[in-house]
Design an enzyme around this catalytic site. Structure first.
Site, PDB file in Angstrom:
ATOM      1  N   SER A   1      57.576 -53.976   2.346  1.00  0.00           N
ATOM      2  CA  SER A   1      58.130 -55.322   2.381  1.00  0.00           C
ATOM      3  C   SER A   1      57.092 -56.309   2.926  1.00  0.00           C
ATOM      4  O   SER A   1      56.408 -56.024   3.906  1.00  0.00           O
ATOM      5  CB  SER A   1      59.377 -55.346   3.268  1.00  0.00           C
ATOM      6  OG  SER A   1      60.328 -54.448   2.742  1.00  0.00           O
ATOM      7  N   ALA A   2      57.025 -57.466   2.282  1.00  0.00           N
ATOM      8  CA  ALA A   2      56.111 -58.548   2.670  1.00  0.00           C
ATOM      9  C   ALA A   2      54.640 -58.126   2.639  1.00  0.00           C
ATOM     10  O   ALA A   2      53.849 -58.540   3.472  1.00  0.00           O
ATOM     11  CB  ALA A   2      56.505 -59.117   4.036  1.00  0.00           C
ATOM     12  N   CYS A   3      54.283 -57.294   1.683  1.00  0.00           N
ATOM     13  CA  CYS A   3      52.887 -56.865   1.528  1.00  0.00           C
ATOM     14  C   CYS A   3      52.311 -57.232   0.158  1.00  0.00           C
ATOM     15  O   CYS A   3      51.285 -56.687  -0.249  1.00  0.00           O
ATOM     16  CB  CYS A   3      52.751 -55.369   1.786  1.00  0.00           C
ATOM     17  SG  CYS A   3      52.998 -54.946   3.516  1.00  0.00           S
TER      18      CYS A   3
ATOM     19  N   TYR B   1      72.628 -61.750   5.450  1.00  0.00           N
ATOM     20  CA  TYR B   1      71.256 -61.957   5.014  1.00  0.00           C
ATOM     21  C   TYR B   1      70.719 -60.937   4.015  1.00  0.00           C
ATOM     22  O   TYR B   1      70.867 -59.737   4.217  1.00  0.00           O
ATOM     23  CB  TYR B   1      70.315 -61.979   6.238  1.00  0.00           C
ATOM     24  CG  TYR B   1      69.003 -62.630   5.892  1.00  0.00           C
ATOM     25  CD1 TYR B   1      68.864 -64.014   5.989  1.00  0.00           C
ATOM     26  CD2 TYR B   1      67.935 -61.889   5.412  1.00  0.00           C
ATOM     27  CE1 TYR B   1      67.692 -64.631   5.617  1.00  0.00           C
ATOM     28  CE2 TYR B   1      66.754 -62.502   5.032  1.00  0.00           C
ATOM     29  CZ  TYR B   1      66.637 -63.879   5.145  1.00  0.00           C
ATOM     30  OH  TYR B   1      65.474 -64.480   4.767  1.00  0.00           O
TER      31      TYR B   1
ATOM     32  N   LYS C   1      68.609 -53.496  -2.128  1.00  0.00           N
ATOM     33  CA  LYS C   1      68.115 -52.301  -1.443  1.00  0.00           C
ATOM     34  C   LYS C   1      69.180 -51.202  -1.368  1.00  0.00           C
ATOM     35  O   LYS C   1      68.897 -50.015  -1.524  1.00  0.00           O
ATOM     36  CB  LYS C   1      67.605 -52.659  -0.031  1.00  0.00           C
ATOM     37  CG  LYS C   1      66.448 -53.648  -0.060  1.00  0.00           C
ATOM     38  CD  LYS C   1      65.377 -53.147  -0.931  1.00  0.00           C
ATOM     39  CE  LYS C   1      64.235 -53.969  -1.359  1.00  0.00           C
ATOM     40  NZ  LYS C   1      63.483 -54.933  -0.757  1.00  0.00           N
TER      41      LYS C   1
ATOM     42  N   ARG D   1      63.068 -67.131   2.708  1.00  0.00           N
ATOM     43  CA  ARG D   1      62.995 -66.671   1.315  1.00  0.00           C
ATOM     44  C   ARG D   1      63.481 -67.710   0.330  1.00  0.00           C
ATOM     45  O   ARG D   1      64.283 -68.584   0.668  1.00  0.00           O
ATOM     46  CB  ARG D   1      63.873 -65.418   1.143  1.00  0.00           C
ATOM     47  CG  ARG D   1      63.522 -64.268   2.094  1.00  0.00           C
ATOM     48  CD  ARG D   1      62.906 -63.132   1.367  1.00  0.00           C
ATOM     49  NE  ARG D   1      62.346 -62.119   2.270  1.00  0.00           N
ATOM     50  CZ  ARG D   1      61.690 -61.054   1.819  1.00  0.00           C
ATOM     51  NH1 ARG D   1      61.529 -60.855   0.533  1.00  0.00           N
ATOM     52  NH2 ARG D   1      61.164 -60.189   2.669  1.00  0.00           N
TER      53      ARG D   1
ATOM     54  N   ASP E   1      60.111 -56.281  -7.308  1.00  0.00           N
ATOM     55  CA  ASP E   1      60.545 -55.565  -6.102  1.00  0.00           C
ATOM     56  C   ASP E   1      61.035 -54.139  -6.360  1.00  0.00           C
ATOM     57  O   ASP E   1      60.818 -53.270  -5.535  1.00  0.00           O
ATOM     58  CB  ASP E   1      61.655 -56.368  -5.404  1.00  0.00           C
ATOM     59  CG  ASP E   1      61.855 -55.960  -3.946  1.00  0.00           C
ATOM     60  OD1 ASP E   1      60.851 -55.866  -3.216  1.00  0.00           O
ATOM     61  OD2 ASP E   1      63.006 -55.714  -3.545  1.00  0.00           O
TER      62      ASP E   1
ATOM     63  N   HIS F   1      60.633 -48.765  -4.827  1.00  0.00           N
ATOM     64  CA  HIS F   1      60.364 -50.102  -4.295  1.00  0.00           C
ATOM     65  C   HIS F   1      59.051 -50.604  -4.906  1.00  0.00           C
ATOM     66  O   HIS F   1      58.018 -50.639  -4.245  1.00  0.00           O
ATOM     67  CB  HIS F   1      60.271 -50.002  -2.763  1.00  0.00           C
ATOM     68  CG  HIS F   1      60.274 -51.321  -2.052  1.00  0.00           C
ATOM     69  ND1 HIS F   1      59.817 -51.468  -0.764  1.00  0.00           N
ATOM     70  CD2 HIS F   1      60.697 -52.552  -2.439  1.00  0.00           C
ATOM     71  CE1 HIS F   1      59.953 -52.737  -0.387  1.00  0.00           C
ATOM     72  NE2 HIS F   1      60.477 -53.405  -1.388  1.00  0.00           N
TER      73      HIS F   1
HETATM   74  P1  GTP Z   1      59.202 -58.233  -0.124  1.00  0.00           P
HETATM   75  O1  GTP Z   1      59.911 -59.267  -0.925  1.00  0.00           O
HETATM   76  O2  GTP Z   1      59.567 -58.262   1.311  1.00  0.00           O
HETATM   77  O3  GTP Z   1      59.337 -56.857  -0.686  1.00  0.00           O
HETATM   78  O4  GTP Z   1      57.633 -58.663  -0.096  1.00  0.00           O
HETATM   79  P2  GTP Z   1      56.499 -58.544  -1.196  1.00  0.00           P
HETATM   80  O5  GTP Z   1      55.886 -57.196  -1.171  1.00  0.00           O
HETATM   81  O6  GTP Z   1      56.974 -59.037  -2.499  1.00  0.00           O
HETATM   82  O7  GTP Z   1      55.379 -59.550  -0.624  1.00  0.00           O
HETATM   83  P3  GTP Z   1      54.966 -61.006  -1.129  1.00  0.00           P
HETATM   84  O8  GTP Z   1      54.273 -60.969  -2.456  1.00  0.00           O
HETATM   85  O9  GTP Z   1      56.115 -61.915  -0.995  1.00  0.00           O
HETATM   86  O10 GTP Z   1      53.866 -61.387  -0.052  1.00  0.00           O
HETATM   87  C1  GTP Z   1      54.157 -61.379   1.339  1.00  0.00           C
HETATM   88  C2  GTP Z   1      53.136 -62.199   2.069  1.00  0.00           C
HETATM   89  O11 GTP Z   1      51.824 -61.678   1.846  1.00  0.00           O
HETATM   90  C3  GTP Z   1      53.088 -63.653   1.633  1.00  0.00           C
HETATM   91  O12 GTP Z   1      52.944 -64.468   2.759  1.00  0.00           O
HETATM   92  C4  GTP Z   1      51.883 -63.725   0.758  1.00  0.00           C
HETATM   93  O13 GTP Z   1      51.299 -65.014   0.765  1.00  0.00           O
HETATM   94  C5  GTP Z   1      50.944 -62.671   1.357  1.00  0.00           C
HETATM   95  N1  GTP Z   1      50.055 -62.061   0.336  1.00  0.00           N
HETATM   96  C6  GTP Z   1      50.423 -61.589  -0.883  1.00  0.00           C
HETATM   97  N2  GTP Z   1      49.344 -61.171  -1.591  1.00  0.00           N
HETATM   98  C7  GTP Z   1      48.270 -61.359  -0.800  1.00  0.00           C
HETATM   99  C8  GTP Z   1      46.860 -61.124  -0.966  1.00  0.00           C
HETATM  100  O14 GTP Z   1      46.374 -60.636  -1.988  1.00  0.00           O
HETATM  101  N3  GTP Z   1      46.068 -61.436   0.111  1.00  0.00           N
HETATM  102  C9  GTP Z   1      46.572 -61.976   1.256  1.00  0.00           C
HETATM  103  N4  GTP Z   1      45.725 -62.260   2.240  1.00  0.00           N
HETATM  104  N5  GTP Z   1      47.892 -62.221   1.436  1.00  0.00           N
HETATM  105  C10 GTP Z   1      48.727 -61.924   0.435  1.00  0.00           C
HETATM  106  C1  SPV Z   2      62.333 -56.348   1.452  1.00  0.00           C
HETATM  107  O1  SPV Z   2      62.486 -56.417   2.667  1.00  0.00           O
HETATM  108  O2  SPV Z   2      61.637 -55.438   0.912  1.00  0.00           O
HETATM  109  C2  SPV Z   2      62.923 -57.380   0.586  1.00  0.00           C
HETATM  110  C3  SPV Z   2      63.824 -58.359   1.197  1.00  0.00           C
HETATM  111  O3  SPV Z   2      62.703 -57.373  -0.620  1.00  0.00           O
HETATM  112  S1  SPV Z   2      65.445 -57.785   1.399  1.00  0.00           S
HETATM  113  O4  SPV Z   2      66.209 -58.135   0.215  1.00  0.00           O
HETATM  114  O5  SPV Z   2      66.008 -58.424   2.563  1.00  0.00           O
HETATM  115  O6  SPV Z   2      65.429 -56.348   1.522  1.00  0.00           O
HETATM  116 MN    MN Z   3      61.085 -55.775  -1.224  1.00  0.00          MN
END
Ligand code: GTP
Ligand code: SPV
Ligand code: MN
Length: 662
Positions: free
Chosen positions: A326-328, A275, A284, A445, A351, A304
């Protein structure tokens, strides 16, 4: 064939300027792998978009690569070795074979899109099984306080790692093929770019690496010409015949996952997971963990961070890098469609940023990647139309739900399910709206070529990178942390990065909504001692350099009703507008104990459809900040101890004083 030719789609979709990627054009002798077509245009970068598969033999490779393959092949004992050429034909052969194995399904609703369902035990990065190995433990992690478990990475001694590797990798590829993937992080031949060779027994990884990095045998020319390469070994840990039943036809060995790094050798060895960041080793493992150690040695930064271009209505353009855990929200911000008229956001990367000062003292950043591995849930035509458009062709989806008409589905996609269309969840079970279970895994993803994104910046493949004027830190903070604030200066900015905290997300193994420390959004990705990393960041501020301004943002503050106060997504342009003004010398900030806040009315709310309580959004509760300061102090005292630079300790003391006198 046209419909399935990822590469021709990619190149055709790009502006001419963005296509010229090979900085070495004209200077490098293409000795080993001359392109079929000698036309200069092809040698200059479109070579990686070749369509026809070529047979490359191990004996043709540079001696250092042959030696690496020999060594790992005798350890892993694959039946065959295949050297990837990154061509469209080869990729299609991989996809067809994966389909035959039941590892992926075609998604006929779109063009050349595929769905993989993993073993539910293999769905995210596993931080607790990710280690860095060095002679001295203190080179890898700060020595925590007595009796405290270090949380800034996991160290393994070289001897222990050797044993762990032997145990896991011996014979791990029996009955399988070892794929040799030559790849470039960053435009081929660029001054900031680096090369890697990934050896893997997973075709899914080979196909995904082709999207995420620049896979081409031309890399071997550079290695033959004396360039170094990062050694990346990956195995799913499921030799044939199988000894463990496959789940979803997804081979892995979740109980024995180990993602290991040896910075001294520029080497990565990852076992047991197929994964994301565990297996696409350019991301990473290379670009951040090994990358940060190379960057420290060579005096640059591997972070990052997303990179975006922002143009104001007058046509003035600047570039910003931003680190969120991540995911923020990095992918979303990087390709955001601004709600304010006249503003434009263009994406360089979503990223990872590699940043280096140039001869004029400008910090220049490249995105070392070539694709997006983006979080699916929450992505919709409303929140991120550019991502939606990017992933409707040539995309591999993993762990999203599937519609009976051959499409994809996930939470927050915000599209009606047509009558008569059924949904199958990521677990391959029938799913109905309103079900307690998730349709798509929270860390599901899309893996899509960056060149397909309508919002790509014309300079996203510029080998020299784009000039960075501001750095933004941020996280998920339901309480107490305002929408935006600015650091007083670089040293304070480094402190803000060091004290970042954020709610846990599904991108790693943590459950719940715990607020975790995640300095610089790098906690899972530091390749060396965080204290030394801080020293490195502090040392950036040298005379003669154009030092970026530093900001902190929080899109995720919640009101008493538990809902986000700020609408986010495209509306985040209102915050970027203020940041843009600050970079441009606007005097619209006021001092607060934690940093500079936008002065009254400085955030443009024109045309905002909803009522946002700006007072609540910017409130600085004294009790909260006293507790926050205590938490940071505890973290530094317990985790960073004697490695904490004095400058950072002083910043913490100053913050504490300012907060106490609030
Ligand atoms: P990684 O790929 O893990 O590094 O994540 P990332 O930092 O690129 O986050 P990504 O932009 O994929 O957003 C992660 C989640 O946060 C998604 O479900 C988005 O819909 C949500 N999200 C992103 N931006 C916002 C925002 O401005 N407000 C809210 N409420 N949610 C957001
Ligand atoms: C993260 O977790 O910050 C990602 C997804 O961008 S992964 O490639 O699994 O690390
Ligand atoms: Mn990331």
């Amino acid at each position: 064939m046209a419909a399935i030719d990822v590469t021709s789609v990619q190149s055709a979709g790009l502006p001419k300027r963005a296509r010229k990627t090979d900085a070495s054009c004209g200077s490098m002798v293409h000795k080993l792998f001359p392109t079929h077509n000698s036309a200069r245009a092809i040698a200059c970068g479109i070579a990686r978009y070749q369509k026809t598969e070529r047979v490359i033999k191990v004996a043709q490779l540079p001696a250092s690569v042959q030696q690496y393959i020999d060594e790992k092949a005798s350890l892993c004992q694959p039946d065959e070795v295949h050297i990837c050429d990154g061509s469209a034909d080869e990729n299609m052969r991989f996809m067809k074979s994966l389909q035959k194995d039941g590892m992926i399904k075609a998604l006929p609703k779109y063009d050349n899109c595929w769905l993989a369902r993993t073993d539910p035990k293999d769905v995210a990065r596993v931080e607790s099984k990710t280690v860095i190995s060095s002679e001295k433990r203190s080179d890898t992690i700060p020595t925590p306080k007595d009796g405290v478990e270090g949380k800034l990475g996991y160290w393994m001694s070289p001897a222990d790692l050797q044993n762990a590797i032997k145990e896991r990798f011996t014979g791990c590829m029996q009955g399988r093929t070892m794929y040799v993937i030559p790849f470039s992080m960053g435009p081929l031949g660029g001054p900031i770019s680096k090369y890697g060779i990934e050896l893997t027994d997973s075709k899914y990884v080979a196909a995904s690496m082709r999207i995420m990095t620049r896979v081409t045998p031309r890399v071997l020319d550079y290695i033959d010409g004396g360039e170094d390469f990062v050694k990346c070994l990956h195995s799913v840990g499921a030799p044939l015949p199988l000894t463990r039943e496959l789940v979803n036809n997804w081979p892995c060995d979740p109980e024995n996952v180990l993602v290991s790094h040896i910075p001294a050798n520029n080497e990565i060895m990852s076992y047991g997971s197929g994964y994301g960041g565990n297996s696409l080793l350019g991301k990473k493992c290379f670009a951040l963990r090994i990358g940060s150690t190379i960057a420290k040695r060579e005096g640059w930064l591997a972070e990052h961070m997303l990179i975006l271009g922002i143009t104001n209505p007058e046509g003035k353009k600047k570039y910003i890098a931003a680190a969120f855990p991540s995911a923020c929200g990095k992918t979303n911000l990087a390709m955001m469609q601004p709600s304010l008229p006249g503003w434009k956001i263009e994406c360089v990367g979503d990223d990872i940023a590699w940043m280096k000062f140039d001869g004029e003292g400008r910090l220049r950043a490249i995105n070392p990647e070539n694709g997006f591995f983006g979080v699916a849930p929450g992505t919709s035509m409303k929140t991120n139309p550019n991502a939606m458009k990017t992933c409707m062709t040539n995309t591999v989806f993993t762990n999203v739900a599937e519609t009976s008409d051959g499409g994809v589905y996930w939470e927050g996609m915000d599209e009606p399910i047509p009558d008569g269309v059924d949904i199958t969840s990521w677990k391959n079970e029938k799913w109905t709206p309103g079900s307690e279970e998730l349709a798509a895994h929270a860390n599901s993803r899309f893996c899509a070529p960056a060149g397909q994104c309508p919002a790509m910046d014309a300079d996203w493949e510029s080998p020299d990178g784009v000039p960075i004027d501001a750095i933004i830190f941020g996280g998920r903070r339901p309480q107490g942390v305002p929408l935006v604030y600015e650091a007083f200066d670089w040293r304070h900015g480094v402190f803000i990065g060091a004290s970042m905290r954020s709610e846990a997300t599904a991108a790693a193994e943590f459950g719940g909504k715990k607020i975790m420390h995640d300095p610089f959004a790098m906690r899972p990705f530091f390749g060396y001692n965080f204290g030394h990393y801080l020293e490195h960041w502090l040392s950036i501020d040298k005379p003669g350099r154009h030092i970026p301004k530093v900001f902190h943002v929080n899109w995720f503050r919640k009101g008493a009703d538990g809902k986000f106060i700020w609408p986010g997504f495209g509306e985040n342009i209102r915050v970027l507008e203020w940041i843009f003004g600050r970079m441009d010398g606007a005097e619209n900030a006021v001092k607060s104990p934690i940093g500079l806040l936008p002065s009254e009315g400085a955030i443009n709310l024109d045309g905002l459809n909803e009522n946002v309580d700006m007072k609540e959004l910017f409130e600085l509760p004294k009790g909260f900040w006293q507790q926050e300061t205590e938490e940071i102090k505890k973290y530094f005292d317990e985790q960073v101890t004697t490695d904490l630079p004095t400058d950072v300790a002083q910043e913490l003391n100053s913050l504490k004083e300012r907060v106490d006198s609030m």
